[in-house]
Scaffold this motif. Structure first.
Motif, PDB file in Angstrom:
ATOM      1  N   CYS A   1      -1.197 -33.526  29.239  1.00 23.17           N
ATOM      2  CA  CYS A   1      -2.154 -34.146  28.319  1.00 23.17           C
ATOM      3  C   CYS A   1      -1.835 -33.839  26.865  1.00 23.17           C
ATOM      4  N   ALA A   2      -1.308 -32.663  26.595  1.00 20.54           N
ATOM      5  CA  ALA A   2      -1.006 -32.272  25.221  1.00 20.54           C
ATOM      6  C   ALA A   2       0.051 -31.195  25.250  1.00 20.54           C
ATOM      7  N   CYS A   3       0.800 -31.072  24.183  1.00 17.55           N
ATOM      8  CA  CYS A   3       1.806 -30.022  24.112  1.00 17.55           C
ATOM      9  C   CYS A   3       1.857 -29.477  22.694  1.00 17.55           C
ATOM     10  N   THR A   4       2.265 -28.231  22.572  1.00 15.45           N
ATOM     11  CA  THR A   4       2.353 -27.556  21.291  1.00 15.45           C
ATOM     12  C   THR A   4       3.750 -27.007  21.117  1.00 15.45           C
ATOM     13  N   THR A   5       4.348 -27.244  19.982  1.00 13.88           N
ATOM     14  CA  THR A   5       5.677 -26.729  19.695  1.00 13.88           C
ATOM     15  C   THR A   5       5.559 -25.376  19.018  1.00 13.88           C
ATOM     16  N   ARG A   6       6.205 -24.362  19.572  1.00 11.67           N
ATOM     17  CA  ARG A   6       6.225 -23.063  18.925  1.00 11.67           C
ATOM     18  C   ARG A   6       7.243 -23.099  17.809  1.00 11.67           C
ATOM     19  N   THR A   7       6.823 -22.802  16.609  1.00 12.66           N
ATOM     20  CA  THR A   7       7.729 -22.863  15.464  1.00 12.66           C
ATOM     21  C   THR A   7       8.759 -21.747  15.551  1.00 12.66           C
ATOM     22  N   PRO A   8      10.018 -22.007  15.175  1.00 12.46           N
ATOM     23  CA  PRO A   8      11.061 -20.994  15.247  1.00 12.46           C
ATOM     24  C   PRO A   8      10.760 -19.760  14.414  1.00 12.46           C
ATOM     25  N   GLY A   9       9.911 -19.882  13.395  1.00 13.30           N
ATOM     26  CA  GLY A   9       9.638 -18.748  12.536  1.00 13.30           C
ATOM     27  C   GLY A   9       8.615 -17.780  13.084  1.00 13.30           C
ATOM     28  N   SER A  10       8.070 -18.070  14.278  1.00 15.17           N
ATOM     29  CA  SER A  10       7.050 -17.196  14.836  1.00 15.17           C
ATOM     30  C   SER A  10       7.662 -15.884  15.292  1.00 15.17           C
ATOM     31  N   ALA A  11       6.797 -14.878  15.454  1.00 15.46           N
ATOM     32  CA  ALA A  11       7.276 -13.552  15.834  1.00 15.46           C
ATOM     33  C   ALA A  11       7.945 -13.577  17.200  1.00 15.46           C
ATOM     34  N   ARG A  12       7.339 -14.310  18.158  1.00  8.48           N
ATOM     35  CA  ARG A  12       7.919 -14.364  19.487  1.00  8.48           C
ATOM     36  C   ARG A  12       9.273 -15.046  19.459  1.00  8.48           C
ATOM     37  N   SER A  13       9.374 -16.124  18.682  1.00  5.73           N
ATOM     38  CA  SER A  13      10.645 -16.832  18.585  1.00  5.73           C
ATOM     39  C   SER A  13      11.723 -15.927  18.022  1.00  5.73           C
ATOM     40  N   ALA A  14      11.362 -15.113  17.048  1.00  4.78           N
ATOM     41  CA  ALA A  14      12.329 -14.196  16.462  1.00  4.78           C
ATOM     42  C   ALA A  14      12.815 -13.198  17.501  1.00  4.78           C
ATOM     43  N   ARG A  15      11.888 -12.709  18.342  1.00  3.40           N
ATOM     44  CA  ARG A  15      12.282 -11.765  19.381  1.00  3.40           C
ATOM     45  C   ARG A  15      13.186 -12.429  20.401  1.00  3.40           C
ATOM     46  N   CYS A  16      12.835 -13.674  20.790  1.00  2.00           N
ATOM     47  CA  CYS A  16      13.658 -14.386  21.767  1.00  2.00           C
ATOM     48  C   CYS A  16      15.053 -14.640  21.223  1.00  2.00           C
ATOM     49  N   THR A  17      15.140 -15.001  19.952  1.00  7.94           N
ATOM     50  CA  THR A  17      16.438 -15.247  19.339  1.00  7.94           C
ATOM     51  C   THR A  17      17.252 -13.973  19.310  1.00  7.94           C
ATOM     52  N   SER A  18      16.614 -12.883  18.978  1.00  7.55           N
ATOM     53  CA  SER A  18      17.315 -11.609  18.907  1.00  7.55           C
ATOM     54  C   SER A  18      17.844 -11.188  20.259  1.00  7.55           C
ATOM     55  N   ARG A  19      17.068 -11.480  21.321  1.00  9.10           N
ATOM     56  CA  ARG A  19      17.481 -11.067  22.654  1.00  9.10           C
ATOM     57  C   ARG A  19      18.577 -11.953  23.222  1.00  9.10           C
ATOM     58  N   ARG A  20      18.433 -13.267  23.019  1.00  6.03           N
ATOM     59  CA  ARG A  20      19.319 -14.181  23.748  1.00  6.03           C
ATOM     60  C   ARG A  20      20.185 -15.053  22.873  1.00  6.03           C
ATOM     61  N   ALA A  21      19.815 -15.228  21.606  1.00  7.32           N
ATOM     62  CA  ALA A  21      20.504 -16.195  20.738  1.00  7.32           C
ATOM     63  C   ALA A  21      20.688 -17.504  21.462  1.00  7.32           C
ATOM     64  N   SER A  22      19.595 -18.024  21.978  1.00  5.84           N
ATOM     65  CA  SER A  22      19.674 -19.190  22.854  1.00  5.84           C
ATOM     66  C   SER A  22      20.038 -20.460  22.123  1.00  5.84           C
ATOM     67  N   GLY A  23      19.682 -20.575  20.837  1.00  4.67           N
ATOM     68  CA  GLY A  23      19.996 -21.781  20.096  1.00  4.67           C
ATOM     69  C   GLY A  23      19.057 -22.932  20.352  1.00  4.67           C
ATOM     70  N   ARG A  24      18.014 -22.758  21.152  1.00  2.00           N
ATOM     71  CA  ARG A  24      17.070 -23.852  21.376  1.00  2.00           C
ATOM     72  C   ARG A  24      16.251 -24.071  20.120  1.00  2.00           C
ATOM     73  N   SER A  25      16.044 -25.291  19.753  1.00  2.00           N
ATOM     74  CA  SER A  25      15.349 -25.588  18.511  1.00  2.00           C
ATOM     75  C   SER A  25      13.849 -25.404  18.625  1.00  2.00           C
ATOM     76  N   SER A  26      13.309 -25.461  19.825  1.00  2.00           N
ATOM     77  CA  SER A  26      11.881 -25.261  20.006  1.00  2.00           C
ATOM     78  C   SER A  26      11.607 -25.065  21.475  1.00  2.00           C
ATOM     79  N   SER A  27      10.407 -24.597  21.795  1.00  2.00           N
ATOM     80  CA  SER A  27      10.006 -24.531  23.190  1.00  2.00           C
ATOM     81  C   SER A  27       8.605 -25.094  23.295  1.00  2.00           C
ATOM     82  N   MET A  28       8.280 -25.602  24.464  1.00  2.00           N
ATOM     83  CA  MET A  28       7.031 -26.321  24.608  1.00  2.00           C
ATOM     84  C   MET A  28       6.096 -25.584  25.542  1.00  2.00           C
ATOM     85  N   THR A  29       4.823 -25.508  25.203  1.00  2.14           N
ATOM     86  CA  THR A  29       3.794 -25.056  26.116  1.00  2.14           C
ATOM     87  C   THR A  29       2.866 -26.225  26.338  1.00  2.14           C
ATOM     88  N   SER A  30       2.465 -26.429  27.573  1.00  3.73           N
ATOM     89  CA  SER A  30       1.751 -27.660  27.904  1.00  3.73           C
ATOM     90  C   SER A  30       0.372 -27.392  28.480  1.00  3.73           C
TER      91      SER A  30
END
Length: 200
Positions: free
Chosen positions: A158-187
């Motif tokens: 019904c709806a989805c929210t994009t987590r901005t790359p600048g968020s704290a969680r995104s920073a942690r995920c990048t630091s751990r995996r360097a995944s390169g994904r531009s965004s992730s979705m929660t639905s």
């Protein structure tokens, strides 16, 4: 984007992945910077990180070639005419290898995301369709129409929210995996049985 970084158009090809242990702080910083702005130039990245532009270009090209990152456009499905979106969870029948079935489902033009899972379901697919009628057709023909494919649950998104790359969680995920994904979705989903007359 590639030209602004000074990276050749052929980059991002068939390279071997870089082991996570070989990614250093500069690599992680570049990945995070490109997550925030995929159009950032080599000059801007170099300025923000205090690096030489040639170092930035060389590093980004390596990350692309080794498939750590990819530069892609993130679209709004509704703006492209896809107004019905659902998560279809499926159990497979029989004990034979389901590799071919997985490949067939994953290759469907309506399937945007496909995962093989453990637990109650064998796989799930995120499906984009023009409307509910089209969604019902895809589930009936492309999923239920396959002998070993038994759709067990269909959750309309019904709806989805994009987590901005600048968020704290995104920073942690990048630091751990360097995944390169531009965004992730929660639905947020509303569940319906796939056997109902209309999907969603």
């Amino acid at each position: 984007m590639l030209e602004s970084l000074g990276v050749g158009a052929g980059s991002g090809g068939l390279g071997q992945r870089i082991p996570a242990s070989e990614l250093d702080r500069i690599d992680h910083a570049l990945v995070f910077g490109l997550q925030k702005d995929g159009r950032a130039s080599a000059a801007a990245l170099a300025r923000d990180l205090g690096l030489d532009q040639r170092t930035v270009r060389r590093r980004v090209e390596r990350l692309l070639d080794e498939k750590v990152i990819r530069i892609a456009a993130v679209t709004d499905p509704r703006q492209l005419g896809y107004h019905s979106r659902a998560l279809v969870c499926v159990k497979t029948s029989g004990s034979s290898d389901h590799g071919r079935l997985y490949q067939e489902i994953a290759a469907l033009p309506e399937v945007d995301y496909f995962t093989v899972t453990s637990g109650r379901f064998d796989f799930q697919a995120e499906v984009f369709c023009a409307d509910d009628v089209d969604l019902n057709r895809v589930i009936s023909e492309e999923f239920r129409g396959r002998p070993r494919c038994r759709p067990s649950r269909c959750s309309t998104i019904c709806a989805c929210t994009t987590r901005t790359p600048g968020s704290a969680r995104s920073a942690r995920c990048t630091s751990r995996r360097a995944s390169g994904r531009s965004s992730s979705m929660t639905s947020t989903t509303a569940s319906s049985r796939c056997s109902s007359p209309t999907a969603g």
